[in-house]
Design a protein around this motif. Sequence first.
Motif, short mmCIF file in Angstrom:
data_model
loop_
_atom_site.label_atom_id
_atom_site.label_comp_id
_atom_site.label_asym_id
_atom_site.label_seq_id
_atom_site.Cartn_x
_atom_site.Cartn_y
_atom_site.Cartn_z
N VAL A 212 0.83 -1.21 0.00
CA VAL A 212 0.00 0.00 0.00
C VAL A 212 0.86 1.25 0.00
O VAL A 212 0.60 2.20 -0.75
CB VAL A 212 -0.95 0.00 1.21
CG1 VAL A 212 -1.69 1.33 1.31
CG2 VAL A 212 -1.93 -1.15 1.11
N ALA A 213 1.88 1.30 0.83
CA ALA A 213 2.69 2.52 0.94
C ALA A 213 4.18 2.25 1.13
O ALA A 213 5.01 2.91 0.52
CB ALA A 213 2.17 3.37 2.10
N TYR A 214 4.53 1.27 1.96
CA TYR A 214 5.93 1.08 2.34
C TYR A 214 6.83 0.79 1.13
O TYR A 214 7.80 1.50 0.87
CB TYR A 214 6.03 -0.06 3.36
CG TYR A 214 7.45 -0.43 3.72
CD1 TYR A 214 8.31 0.49 4.30
CD2 TYR A 214 7.95 -1.71 3.46
CE1 TYR A 214 9.62 0.16 4.63
CE2 TYR A 214 9.24 -2.06 3.78
CZ TYR A 214 10.08 -1.13 4.36
OH TYR A 214 11.37 -1.46 4.68
N LEU A 215 6.50 -0.25 0.36
CA LEU A 215 7.34 -0.60 -0.79
C LEU A 215 7.34 0.50 -1.86
O LEU A 215 8.40 0.82 -2.40
CB LEU A 215 6.88 -1.94 -1.37
CG LEU A 215 7.15 -3.17 -0.48
CD1 LEU A 215 6.54 -4.42 -1.08
CD2 LEU A 215 8.65 -3.35 -0.27
N PRO A 216 6.18 1.10 -2.19
CA PRO A 216 6.23 2.21 -3.15
C PRO A 216 7.07 3.40 -2.68
O PRO A 216 7.75 4.03 -3.49
CB PRO A 216 4.74 2.60 -3.29
CG PRO A 216 4.00 1.35 -3.01
CD PRO A 216 4.80 0.69 -1.90
N VAL A 217 7.03 3.70 -1.37
CA VAL A 217 7.85 4.81 -0.86
C VAL A 217 9.34 4.49 -0.99
O VAL A 217 10.14 5.36 -1.31
CB VAL A 217 7.47 5.13 0.60
CG1 VAL A 217 8.52 6.03 1.26
CG2 VAL A 217 6.11 5.80 0.65
N LEU A 218 9.71 3.24 -0.74
CA LEU A 218 11.11 2.85 -0.93
C LEU A 218 11.55 3.09 -2.36
O LEU A 218 12.66 3.57 -2.62
CB LEU A 218 11.30 1.37 -0.57
CG LEU A 218 11.14 0.97 0.90
CD1 LEU A 218 11.42 -0.52 1.07
CD2 LEU A 218 12.07 1.78 1.80
N THR A 219 10.67 2.74 -3.31
CA THR A 219 10.99 2.97 -4.72
C THR A 219 11.00 4.45 -5.04
O THR A 219 11.87 4.94 -5.78
CB THR A 219 9.95 2.25 -5.61
OG1 THR A 219 9.97 0.85 -5.32
CG2 THR A 219 10.25 2.46 -7.09
N LEU A 220 10.06 5.20 -4.49
CA LEU A 220 9.96 6.65 -4.74
C LEU A 220 11.22 7.37 -4.27
O LEU A 220 11.71 8.29 -4.93
CB LEU A 220 8.73 7.20 -4.05
CG LEU A 220 8.23 8.59 -4.45
CD1 LEU A 220 7.76 8.58 -5.89
CD2 LEU A 220 7.11 9.03 -3.53
#
Length: 260
Positions: A212-220
Amino acid sequence: MDNPYVVLVRMRMRAQTVYRGSFAVEVFASLGATVSGFGELYVIFANVPALGGLDFAAAVLVFAIGHVSFSLADLVVGHLDALPTYLRAGTLDAFLLRPLPVLAQLITGDISLRRFGRTAAGTAIAVVALASSDVAWTPAKAALLAVTVCAGAALFAALFVGAAAVQFWLVEGAEFTASFVYGGNYAAQFPTSVFATPARVLFTFVVPAAFVAYLPVLTLLELPAGGVLGWCSPLAAAAVWIVALLGWRAGLRHYTGAGS
């Protein structure tokens, strides 16, 4: 001729906003969950410099995206929590008699606009967190942010549907299923790396809150362990929807109406 779903939604929205003072109070009250969640995160960072490898701005971004995603799903389908009441009272039969899909009727039957306050507050926090984070913006990253929020909301919506589907067998199991839905919401607002291994597995592969948020934020933020996984939120949402819809279909077949 207007679409019947549009008419239902319009009627619900009009009924909720006709008393503007009361509606404003309800919207303001809905901010409580945002304030308490952010306060918890702030207290943690008052005692530690980093959480799960993220600094304060990055952790707030995870919190904000997770919060916005859940609040959007809660705004649209959160009222599916009332399904056990329909089952006990036998009022679900009225939905079965109409020539429209039952799930679509339930979703459009009650849109809780007062929950929009949480969405607005979470969005404001996300904007501040993005401004404070070191993000090297590109068209791909802008697309990633938009896809992440939409996919996160879709994932939580699927969890609501799946939890409602289980009620056809449990009836009194709302508290049990809520632990997965609202527990997933809580997990999505924190770095998954802070949880013990069993919880990390649960919130990655069973209730995929990490997408939901954790993995996308790491990529961002171009942090390790992100990479291509940050783009997999739509796949996680699609997988949960498939399970939820299969469960819903099986639940309807299992259901015996009040008139037998």
